[in-house]
Design a protein around this motif. Structure first.
Motif, PDB file in Angstrom:
ATOM      1  N   LEU A 248       0.829  -1.230   0.013  1.00 14.90           N
ATOM      2  CA  LEU A 248      -0.152   0.130  -0.094  1.00 14.90           C
ATOM      3  C   LEU A 248       0.772   1.347  -0.076  1.00 14.90           C
ATOM      4  O   LEU A 248       0.753   2.266  -0.775  1.00 14.90           O
ATOM      5  N   ALA A 249       1.952   1.213   0.756  1.00 12.75           N
ATOM      6  CA  ALA A 249       2.807   2.349   0.928  1.00 12.75           C
ATOM      7  C   ALA A 249       3.317   2.495  -0.581  1.00 12.75           C
ATOM      8  O   ALA A 249       3.556   4.035  -1.055  1.00 12.75           O
ATOM      9  N   THR A 250       3.865   1.582  -1.143  1.00 12.47           N
ATOM     10  CA  THR A 250       4.371   1.646  -2.315  1.00 12.47           C
ATOM     11  C   THR A 250       3.524   2.241  -3.325  1.00 12.47           C
ATOM     12  O   THR A 250       3.880   3.001  -4.392  1.00 12.47           O
ATOM     13  N   ALA A 251       2.357   1.480  -3.627  1.00  9.47           N
ATOM     14  CA  ALA A 251       1.253   1.973  -4.523  1.00  9.47           C
ATOM     15  C   ALA A 251       0.913   3.316  -4.394  1.00  9.47           C
ATOM     16  O   ALA A 251       0.534   4.190  -5.158  1.00  9.47           O
ATOM     17  N   SER A 252       1.089   3.729  -3.187  1.00  6.38           N
ATOM     18  CA  SER A 252       0.524   5.363  -2.927  1.00  6.38           C
ATOM     19  C   SER A 252       1.513   6.258  -3.515  1.00  6.38           C
ATOM     20  O   SER A 252       1.190   7.495  -3.893  1.00  6.38           O
ATOM     21  N   TYR A 253       2.617   5.852  -4.095  1.00  2.91           N
ATOM     22  CA  TYR A 253       3.505   6.488  -4.712  1.00  2.91           C
ATOM     23  C   TYR A 253       2.951   7.105  -5.892  1.00  2.91           C
ATOM     24  O   TYR A 253       3.424   8.053  -6.579  1.00  2.91           O
ATOM     25  N   PHE A 254       2.140   6.257  -6.604  1.00  4.14           N
ATOM     26  CA  PHE A 254       1.367   6.845  -7.696  1.00  4.14           C
ATOM     27  C   PHE A 254       0.338   7.707  -7.606  1.00  4.14           C
ATOM     28  O   PHE A 254      -0.183   8.253  -8.202  1.00  4.14           O
ATOM     29  N   THR A 255      -0.101   8.073  -6.319  1.00  5.11           N
ATOM     30  CA  THR A 255      -0.981   8.917  -6.105  1.00  5.11           C
ATOM     31  C   THR A 255      -0.725  10.517  -6.717  1.00  5.11           C
ATOM     32  O   THR A 255      -1.720  10.948  -7.198  1.00  5.11           O
ATOM     33  N   PRO A 256       0.537  10.837  -6.490  1.00  2.00           N
ATOM     34  CA  PRO A 256       0.651  12.048  -7.041  1.00  2.00           C
ATOM     35  C   PRO A 256       0.153  12.231  -8.618  1.00  2.00           C
ATOM     36  O   PRO A 256      -0.033  13.477  -8.681  1.00  2.00           O
ATOM     37  N   VAL A 257       0.504  11.310  -9.417  1.00  2.00           N
ATOM     38  CA  VAL A 257       0.044  11.554 -10.816  1.00  2.00           C
ATOM     39  C   VAL A 257      -1.556  11.696 -11.103  1.00  2.00           C
ATOM     40  O   VAL A 257      -1.677  12.998 -11.742  1.00  2.00           O
ATOM     41  N   PHE A 258      -2.260  10.753 -10.101  1.00  2.00           N
ATOM     42  CA  PHE A 258      -3.794  11.130 -10.415  1.00  2.00           C
ATOM     43  C   PHE A 258      -4.029  12.310  -9.533  1.00  2.00           C
ATOM     44  O   PHE A 258      -4.975  13.172  -9.934  1.00  2.00           O
ATOM     45  N   SER A 259      -3.391  12.765  -8.442  1.00  5.99           N
ATOM     46  CA  SER A 259      -3.755  13.751  -7.649  1.00  5.99           C
ATOM     47  C   SER A 259      -3.544  15.077  -8.427  1.00  5.99           C
ATOM     48  O   SER A 259      -4.395  15.963  -8.112  1.00  5.99           O
ATOM     49  N   THR A 260      -2.232  14.838  -8.965  1.00  8.14           N
ATOM     50  CA  THR A 260      -2.158  16.354  -9.645  1.00  8.14           C
ATOM     51  C   THR A 260      -3.037  16.420 -10.918  1.00  8.14           C
ATOM     52  O   THR A 260      -3.394  17.586 -11.288  1.00  8.14           O
ATOM     53  N   PHE A 261      -3.102  15.518 -11.487  1.00  5.98           N
ATOM     54  CA  PHE A 261      -4.034  15.690 -12.874  1.00  5.98           C
ATOM     55  C   PHE A 261      -5.390  16.021 -12.249  1.00  5.98           C
ATOM     56  O   PHE A 261      -6.265  17.223 -13.008  1.00  5.98           O
ATOM     57  N   PHE A 262      -6.168  15.470 -11.084  1.00  4.22           N
ATOM     58  CA  PHE A 262      -7.286  15.721 -10.870  1.00  4.22           C
ATOM     59  C   PHE A 262      -7.458  17.191 -10.264  1.00  4.22           C
ATOM     60  O   PHE A 262      -8.331  17.866 -10.459  1.00  4.22           O
ATOM     61  N   ALA A 263      -6.411  17.718  -9.419  1.00  4.28           N
ATOM     62  CA  ALA A 263      -6.360  18.789  -8.991  1.00  4.28           C
ATOM     63  C   ALA A 263      -6.250  19.882 -10.004  1.00  4.28           C
ATOM     64  O   ALA A 263      -6.887  21.085  -9.994  1.00  4.28           O
TER      65      ALA A 263
END
Length: 301
Positions: A248-263
């Motif tokens: 889960l911690a490793t997968a969360s590294y990919f959150t910035p991509v989606f977060s940046t796009f969504f924001a």
């Protein structure tokens, strides 16, 4: 086999929580623009508390281990205040998205603390992975370069928000590791949301922010934000209590991509190519950390 399947299900729920968290930066910033940094944050956690009580029921305090109740609540409340106020106090929308990336140092810190305090095994690749993620943050903040002078100058333009975002990353990493050791299978997220809301309301009433003004669109955005955060945290606690924390911690590294796009879409903000390069560096660092914690030498096979 039953426990293995249960662990997989919990991990999937944790991954869904990560997806929901990808919406948080844009949503919190939108609410703060409508209701103010402190007032907006207080409203978000009040609405989130209501959603969580509906989802999880009212927390039974006597059932929680006392160390988890005190340490967990302190870390959770501190993190939420750091996150919401760092975004609310951002100078503009672009800086709010930038601060969101700074906050995403927490997965890196989670792996690091898991190695130091929980005995997570990893090989030498974890070092360049962490360094690449940190350089990605510096690239985003410094503006298309690894100039520490420019990075420091940008941070100096709003040290409060940057300090809150960075401090929050460390606090949340500690929370993730502490929860696995102290929670004893309990889920205190509803209680923690209530405590966060209470702390923010206390701060609001002693602040100089103007009165809250509710409109239809602003109220709708508030409900969406509170609901997304409540669902995300409810699912995340299931993930970290019963799932694979390292995955889960490793997968969360990919959150910035989606977060940046969504924001960027939600806040109608155009980002530069160099900004995306920094996000890519953070993501690439996550892959190295994944290799470091999943290789045979790390597992001791």
């Amino acid at each position: 086999m039953r426990s293995f399947s249960g662990r997989n299900a919990a991990t999937i729920l944790g991954l869904l929580a990560i997806l929901l968290w990808g919406t948080v930066v844009g949503l919190i910033r939108g609410v703060s623009e409508n209701f103010g940094a402190i007032g907006g944050a207080a409203l978000i956690y009040t609405v989130g508390s209501a959603f969580l009580v509906c989802l999880l029921g009212f927390p039974a305090l006597r059932s929680f281990p006392r160390p988890y109740l005190f340490v967990g609540s302190l870390l959770f409340v501190a993190y939420e205040i750091c996150l919401s106020l760092s975004l609310g106090f951002a100078i503009d929308r672009s800086q709010a998205i930038e601060l969101g990336i700074v906050n995403y140092l927490w997965p890196c810190m989670t792996v690091l603390l898991a190695i130091v305090f929980n005995g997570q095994r990893a090989n030498a690749w974890v070092v360049p992975g962490i360094l690449l993620s940190v350089c990605g943050i510096a690239w985003v903040v410094g503006g298309s370069s690894l100039s520490w002078q420019r990075t420091v100058a940008n941070i100096s333009s709003n040290p409060l928000s940057y300090g809150l975002a960075f401090g929050g990353a460390i606090i949340w990493a500690a929370y993730c590791n502490v929860t696995t050791r102290l929670a004893n299978g309990k889920n205190g997220v509803a209680l923690f949301f209530m405590l966060t809301a209470g702390a923010l309301w206390a701060k609001y009433f002693f602040s100089a922010e103007p009165p809250l003004v509710f409109t239809g669109p602003a109220t709708f955005e508030l409900c969406v934000t509170g609901g997304a955060m409540a669902a995300g945290y409810a699912l995340w606690n299931v993930g970290i209590l019963k799932g694979n924390l390292t995955l889960l911690a490793t997968a969360s590294y990919f959150t910035p991509v989606f977060s940046t796009f969504f924001a960027a879409v939600w806040l109608s903000t155009r980002l530069t190519a160099s900004f995306w390069q920094g996000v890519a560096m953070v993501t690439a660092g996550s892959l190295l950390c994944w290799v470091a914690t999943r290789s045979k030498s790390a597992r001791g096979d």
